[in-house]
Enzyme design. Structure first.
Site, PDB file in Angstrom:
ATOM      1  N   HIS A 110      -2.008   7.365   7.212  1.00 35.60           N
ATOM      2  CA  HIS A 110      -1.042   8.242   6.530  1.00 35.60           C
ATOM      3  C   HIS A 110      -1.701   9.552   6.089  1.00 35.60           C
ATOM      4  O   HIS A 110      -1.103  10.626   6.184  1.00 35.60           O
ATOM      5  CB  HIS A 110      -0.475   7.564   5.278  1.00 35.60           C
ATOM      6  CG  HIS A 110       0.706   6.679   5.522  1.00 35.60           C
ATOM      7  ND1 HIS A 110       1.867   7.119   6.104  1.00 35.60           N
ATOM      8  CD2 HIS A 110       0.910   5.371   5.244  1.00 35.60           C
ATOM      9  CE1 HIS A 110       2.742   6.110   6.173  1.00 35.60           C
ATOM     10  NE2 HIS A 110       2.175   5.035   5.661  1.00 35.60           N
TER      11      HIS A 110
ATOM     12  N   CYS B  35       6.367  -0.281   7.139  1.00 36.01           N
ATOM     13  CA  CYS B  35       5.964   0.866   6.326  1.00 36.01           C
ATOM     14  C   CYS B  35       7.164   1.323   5.505  1.00 36.01           C
ATOM     15  O   CYS B  35       8.280   1.406   6.026  1.00 36.01           O
ATOM     16  CB  CYS B  35       5.502   1.997   7.243  1.00 36.01           C
ATOM     17  SG  CYS B  35       5.068   3.507   6.367  1.00 36.01           S
ATOM     18  N   LEU B  36       6.915   1.644   4.242  1.00 39.23           N
ATOM     19  CA  LEU B  36       8.004   2.096   3.368  1.00 39.23           C
ATOM     20  C   LEU B  36       8.613   3.399   3.879  1.00 39.23           C
ATOM     21  O   LEU B  36       9.748   3.718   3.544  1.00 39.23           O
ATOM     22  CB  LEU B  36       7.484   2.285   1.938  1.00 39.23           C
ATOM     23  CG  LEU B  36       6.965   1.016   1.244  1.00 39.23           C
ATOM     24  CD1 LEU B  36       6.282   1.361  -0.074  1.00 39.23           C
ATOM     25  CD2 LEU B  36       8.085   0.014   1.027  1.00 39.23           C
TER      26      LEU B  36
ATOM     27  N   GLN C 239       2.976   9.923   1.517  1.00 39.22           N
ATOM     28  CA  GLN C 239       4.332   9.362   1.575  1.00 39.22           C
ATOM     29  C   GLN C 239       5.228   9.894   0.466  1.00 39.22           C
ATOM     30  O   GLN C 239       6.447   9.749   0.529  1.00 39.22           O
ATOM     31  CB  GLN C 239       4.270   7.834   1.501  1.00 39.22           C
ATOM     32  CG  GLN C 239       3.648   7.212   2.731  1.00 39.22           C
ATOM     33  CD  GLN C 239       3.544   5.715   2.594  1.00 39.22           C
ATOM     34  OE1 GLN C 239       2.562   5.199   2.081  1.00 39.22           O
ATOM     35  NE2 GLN C 239       4.579   5.002   3.025  1.00 39.22           N
TER      36      GLN C 239
ATOM     37  N   GLY D 138       0.826  -1.199   0.000  1.00 39.36           N
ATOM     38  CA  GLY D 138       0.000   0.000   0.000  1.00 39.36           C
ATOM     39  C   GLY D 138       0.857   1.244   0.000  1.00 39.36           C
ATOM     40  O   GLY D 138       2.036   1.201   0.378  1.00 39.36           O
TER      41      GLY D 138
ATOM     42  N   HIS E 247      -3.874   1.433   7.915  1.00 32.33           N
ATOM     43  CA  HIS E 247      -2.507   1.962   7.820  1.00 32.33           C
ATOM     44  C   HIS E 247      -2.435   3.110   6.801  1.00 32.33           C
ATOM     45  O   HIS E 247      -1.868   4.169   7.082  1.00 32.33           O
ATOM     46  CB  HIS E 247      -1.566   0.809   7.427  1.00 32.33           C
ATOM     47  CG  HIS E 247      -0.132   1.183   7.292  1.00 32.33           C
ATOM     48  ND1 HIS E 247       0.854   0.666   8.105  1.00 32.33           N
ATOM     49  CD2 HIS E 247       0.500   2.007   6.422  1.00 32.33           C
ATOM     50  CE1 HIS E 247       2.026   1.185   7.753  1.00 32.33           C
ATOM     51  NE2 HIS E 247       1.838   1.992   6.729  1.00 32.33           N
ATOM     52  N   GLU E 248      -3.039   2.903   5.632  1.00 31.53           N
ATOM     53  CA  GLU E 248      -2.948   3.924   4.570  1.00 31.53           C
ATOM     54  C   GLU E 248      -3.809   5.151   4.896  1.00 31.53           C
ATOM     55  O   GLU E 248      -3.400   6.284   4.625  1.00 31.53           O
ATOM     56  CB  GLU E 248      -3.325   3.323   3.210  1.00 31.53           C
ATOM     57  CG  GLU E 248      -2.453   2.149   2.754  1.00 31.53           C
ATOM     58  CD  GLU E 248      -0.959   2.401   2.863  1.00 31.53           C
ATOM     59  OE1 GLU E 248      -0.512   3.558   2.742  1.00 31.53           O
ATOM     60  OE2 GLU E 248      -0.220   1.426   3.098  1.00 31.53           O
TER      61      GLU E 248
END
Ligand code: NI
Length: 169
Positions: A140, A94-95, A51, A46, A136-137
């Site tokens: 963000h 997470c990236l 991000q 995702g 999670h997304e």
């Protein structure tokens, strides 16, 4: 196709809440394509526009993360309609949070609504991994990282490690 640069902790832009998308124009279409390429290349399951430092309410996800057989989803202006039950997502990552994973308390079931890239209303009634990805997304888009949802002690350990890595870089 340009691939976006993924911001990493503690970049202050990761804390900026996203603005709703008012018009799904060419710029948004390009953003979605770029986010997809970025996610598959990373690879990740995702990605939120936040991000990439883009303050628009757009998330992309693919629970299988297989760039060949893509099961690609995009949600514009996603909103949580309902959240039920409790679960722990194991080893979440997470990236934007390099070199760290942790178990995170999450809702077991999520009902999320938003728009697809054609402006059609979408509704997801998700459990398990997909429910966690959506939480999670969407976090963000509100400037929240998964490390904001773990114990202060664990977070401080990561923050110290990260500072050290950045100093040595
Ligand atoms: Ni993330």
């Amino acid at each position: 196709m340009p691939v976006l640069t993924i911001l990493t902790y503690p970049d202050p832009l990761l804390k900026e809440p996203a603005e709703p998308v008012e018009h799904i124009d060419d710029e948004i279409q390009q953003l979605i394509d770029d986010m997809a390429e970025t996610m598959y290349q990373a690879p990740g399951v995702g990605l939120a526009a936040t991000q990439a430092g883009i303050g628009k309410s757009v998330i992309v996800f693919d629970p299988e993360a297989d760039p060949v057989n893509r099961n690609f989803h995009v949600l514009i202006n996603p909103a949580i309609i309902d959240a039920r039950g409790k679960t722990v997502s194991e080893n979440e990552g997470c990236l934007s949070v390099p070199d760290f994973r942790s178990d995170v308390n999450r809702f077991e079931e999520m009902v999320v609504e938003g728009l697809d890239r054609h402006g059609n209303k979408q509704r997801y009634e998700a459990t398990g991994l997909l429910a966690t990805i959506l939480q999670h997304e969407i976090d963000h888009l509100h400037g929240i990282l998964f490390i904001d949802r773990i114990s202060a002690l664990k977070r401080q350990i990561y923050q110290r490690k990260r500072k050290k890595v950045l100093k040595e870089a």
